[in-house]
Design a protein around this motif. Structure first.
Motif, PDB file in Angstrom:
ATOM      1  N   ASP A   1     102.894 113.618  59.979  1.00  0.00           N
ATOM      2  CA  ASP A   1     101.524 114.136  59.946  1.00  0.00           C
ATOM      3  C   ASP A   1     101.326 115.266  60.962  1.00  0.00           C
ATOM      4  OD1 ASP A   1      99.904 110.921  59.268  1.00  0.00           O
ATOM      5  OD2 ASP A   1     100.826 112.400  57.936  1.00  0.00           O
ATOM      6  N   SER A   2     101.962 115.157  62.099  1.00  0.00           N
ATOM      7  CA  SER A   2     101.766 116.144  63.173  1.00  0.00           C
ATOM      8  C   SER A   2     102.361 117.512  62.831  1.00  0.00           C
ATOM      9  CB  SER A   2     102.375 115.633  64.475  1.00  0.00           C
ATOM     10  OG  SER A   2     103.775 115.475  64.332  1.00  0.00           O
ATOM     11  N   THR A   3     103.209 117.577  61.811  1.00  0.00           N
ATOM     12  CA  THR A   3     103.876 118.844  61.492  1.00  0.00           C
ATOM     13  C   THR A   3     103.391 119.470  60.184  1.00  0.00           C
ATOM     14  OG1 THR A   3     105.712 117.815  60.271  1.00  0.00           O
ATOM     15  CG2 THR A   3     105.948 118.013  62.664  1.00  0.00           C
ATOM     16  N   LYS A   4     102.596 118.746  59.436  1.00  0.00           N
ATOM     17  CA  LYS A   4     102.129 119.268  58.148  1.00  0.00           C
ATOM     18  C   LYS A   4     101.354 120.563  58.340  1.00  0.00           C
ATOM     19  CE  LYS A   4     101.924 114.844  55.714  1.00  0.00           C
ATOM     20  NZ  LYS A   4     101.045 113.801  55.123  1.00  0.00           N
ATOM     21  N   GLY A   5     101.686 121.544  57.519  1.00  0.00           N
ATOM     22  CA  GLY A   5     101.021 122.827  57.598  1.00  0.00           C
ATOM     23  C   GLY A   5     101.614 123.776  58.617  1.00  0.00           C
ATOM     24  N   ARG A   6     102.479 123.261  59.494  1.00  0.00           N
ATOM     25  CA  ARG A   6     103.092 124.125  60.519  1.00  0.00           C
ATOM     26  C   ARG A   6     104.600 124.253  60.331  1.00  0.00           C
ATOM     27  NH1 ARG A   6     103.189 122.563  65.660  1.00  0.00           N
ATOM     28  NH2 ARG A   6     103.202 120.326  65.153  1.00  0.00           N
ATOM     29  N   PHE A   7     105.236 123.189  59.890  1.00  0.00           N
ATOM     30  CA  PHE A   7     106.694 123.172  59.722  1.00  0.00           C
ATOM     31  C   PHE A   7     107.041 123.194  58.243  1.00  0.00           C
ATOM     32  CE2 PHE A   7     107.908 120.727  63.882  1.00  0.00           C
ATOM     33  CZ  PHE A   7     107.167 121.649  64.623  1.00  0.00           C
ATOM     34  N   THR A   8     108.147 123.848  57.933  1.00  0.00           N
ATOM     35  CA  THR A   8     108.650 123.866  56.560  1.00  0.00           C
ATOM     36  C   THR A   8     110.134 123.556  56.573  1.00  0.00           C
ATOM     37  OG1 THR A   8     107.040 125.550  55.906  1.00  0.00           O
ATOM     38  CG2 THR A   8     108.936 125.219  54.465  1.00  0.00           C
ATOM     39  N   ILE A   9     110.519 122.530  55.829  1.00  0.00           N
ATOM     40  CA  ILE A   9     111.928 122.194  55.701  1.00  0.00           C
ATOM     41  C   ILE A   9     112.442 122.759  54.385  1.00  0.00           C
ATOM     42  CG2 ILE A   9     111.477 119.935  54.631  1.00  0.00           C
ATOM     43  CD1 ILE A   9     113.935 118.869  56.178  1.00  0.00           C
ATOM     44  N   SER A  10     113.643 123.311  54.437  1.00  0.00           N
ATOM     45  CA  SER A  10     114.255 123.843  53.223  1.00  0.00           C
ATOM     46  C   SER A  10     115.726 123.469  53.217  1.00  0.00           C
ATOM     47  CB  SER A  10     114.071 125.356  53.130  1.00  0.00           C
ATOM     48  OG  SER A  10     114.648 125.998  54.251  1.00  0.00           O
ATOM     49  N   ARG A  11     116.342 123.739  52.087  1.00  0.00           N
ATOM     50  CA  ARG A  11     117.701 123.228  51.910  1.00  0.00           C
ATOM     51  C   ARG A  11     118.515 124.180  51.027  1.00  0.00           C
ATOM     52  NH1 ARG A  11     119.143 116.978  50.485  1.00  0.00           N
ATOM     53  NH2 ARG A  11     121.305 117.314  49.820  1.00  0.00           N
ATOM     54  N   ASP A  12     119.793 124.287  51.334  1.00  0.00           N
ATOM     55  CA  ASP A  12     120.747 125.029  50.506  1.00  0.00           C
ATOM     56  C   ASP A  12     121.842 124.045  50.120  1.00  0.00           C
ATOM     57  OD1 ASP A  12     122.820 126.588  49.468  1.00  0.00           O
ATOM     58  OD2 ASP A  12     122.363 128.273  50.754  1.00  0.00           O
ATOM     59  N   ASN A  13     121.795 123.547  48.905  1.00  0.00           N
ATOM     60  CA  ASN A  13     122.763 122.532  48.483  1.00  0.00           C
ATOM     61  C   ASN A  13     124.191 123.088  48.417  1.00  0.00           C
ATOM     62  OD1 ASN A  13     120.927 120.420  48.239  1.00  0.00           O
ATOM     63  ND2 ASN A  13     120.415 120.964  46.132  1.00  0.00           N
ATOM     64  N   ASP A  14     124.329 124.359  48.102  1.00  0.00           N
ATOM     65  CA  ASP A  14     125.673 124.949  48.031  1.00  0.00           C
ATOM     66  C   ASP A  14     126.348 124.957  49.398  1.00  0.00           C
ATOM     67  OD1 ASP A  14     124.707 127.425  45.551  1.00  0.00           O
ATOM     68  OD2 ASP A  14     125.449 125.369  45.319  1.00  0.00           O
ATOM     69  N   LYS A  15     125.549 125.077  50.447  1.00  0.00           N
ATOM     70  CA  LYS A  15     126.084 125.117  51.808  1.00  0.00           C
ATOM     71  C   LYS A  15     125.938 123.780  52.521  1.00  0.00           C
ATOM     72  CE  LYS A  15     125.093 130.043  52.403  1.00  0.00           C
ATOM     73  NZ  LYS A  15     124.357 131.058  53.197  1.00  0.00           N
ATOM     74  N   ASN A  16     125.371 122.792  51.858  1.00  0.00           N
ATOM     75  CA  ASN A  16     125.075 121.502  52.506  1.00  0.00           C
ATOM     76  C   ASN A  16     124.322 121.732  53.812  1.00  0.00           C
ATOM     77  OD1 ASN A  16     126.324 119.807  50.551  1.00  0.00           O
ATOM     78  ND2 ASN A  16     128.335 120.267  51.421  1.00  0.00           N
ATOM     79  N   ALA A  17     123.317 122.562  53.753  1.00  0.00           N
ATOM     80  CA  ALA A  17     122.590 122.960  54.947  1.00  0.00           C
ATOM     81  C   ALA A  17     121.088 122.744  54.777  1.00  0.00           C
ATOM     82  CB  ALA A  17     122.861 124.430  55.256  1.00  0.00           C
ATOM     83  N   ILE A  18     120.432 122.497  55.885  1.00  0.00           N
ATOM     84  CA  ILE A  18     118.979 122.440  55.922  1.00  0.00           C
ATOM     85  C   ILE A  18     118.462 123.326  57.039  1.00  0.00           C
ATOM     86  CG2 ILE A  18     118.668 120.159  54.885  1.00  0.00           C
ATOM     87  CD1 ILE A  18     118.338 119.030  57.731  1.00  0.00           C
ATOM     88  N   TYR A  19     117.208 123.694  56.901  1.00  0.00           N
ATOM     89  CA  TYR A  19     116.556 124.568  57.863  1.00  0.00           C
ATOM     90  C   TYR A  19     115.176 123.997  58.156  1.00  0.00           C
ATOM     91  CZ  TYR A  19     120.222 127.316  55.739  1.00  0.00           C
ATOM     92  OH  TYR A  19     121.436 127.722  55.247  1.00  0.00           O
TER      93      TYR A  19
ATOM     94  N   LEU B   1     131.533 114.549  49.170  1.00  0.00           N
ATOM     95  CA  LEU B   1     131.398 114.535  47.719  1.00  0.00           C
ATOM     96  C   LEU B   1     129.998 115.015  47.341  1.00  0.00           C
ATOM     97  CD1 LEU B   1     132.484 113.820  44.909  1.00  0.00           C
ATOM     98  CD2 LEU B   1     131.567 111.502  45.252  1.00  0.00           C
ATOM     99  N   THR B   2     129.018 114.415  47.957  1.00  0.00           N
ATOM    100  CA  THR B   2     127.644 114.815  47.699  1.00  0.00           C
ATOM    101  C   THR B   2     126.782 114.457  48.899  1.00  0.00           C
ATOM    102  OG1 THR B   2     125.763 114.648  46.180  1.00  0.00           O
ATOM    103  CG2 THR B   2     126.995 112.639  46.597  1.00  0.00           C
TER     104      THR B   2
END
Length: 121
Positions: free
Chosen positions: A62-80, A28-29
């Motif tokens: 803290d160990s990933t700040k500035g190096r990792f980026t999380i993103s999301r596509d709500n239409d696909k229910n996906a994250i990267y 559903l969501t």
């Protein structure tokens, strides 16, 4: 609800990888999604790497700040998870997680199968 993760592999220190994860099933969501890491496949304890809410609020370890980026596509229910400047401490099994409500309105808290990231020196 099932999660399918992909994108792990072997990379040299300083390199980059992108992980992907998509949720499927009777959804559903989807609210919060995130990436977590275990030291190896035999380790059941996981540490948070990065999380993102449905409206795009991000949190990072803290160990990933500035190096990792999380993103999301709500239409696909996906994250990267875009991982740059990888180091050996980033090695581990990465699991994606999703929380939300199914079409029956029952809440769900689902985990992907894990994808191995190995960073060599």
């Amino acid at each position: 609800v099932q999660l399918q993760a992909s994108g792990g592999g072997l990379v040299q220190a300083g390199g980059s990888l992108t992980l992907s994860c998509a949720a499927s099933g009777s959804i559903l969501t989807v609210n919060d999604m995130g990436w977590y890491r275990a030291a190896d496949v035999n380790q059941r304890d996981v540490d948070v790497v990065a999380t993102i809410t449905r409206d795009g609020t991000r949190r990072y370890a803290d160990s990933t700040k500035g190096r990792f980026t999380i993103s999301r596509d709500n239409d696909k229910n996906a994250i990267y998870l875009q991982m740059n400047s990888l180091n050996r401490e980033d090695t581990g099994v990465y699991y994606c997680n999703a929380r939300g409500r199914s079409e029956s309105t029952d809440p769900f808290n689902s985990w992907g199968q894990g994808t191995l990231v190995t960073v060599s020196s």
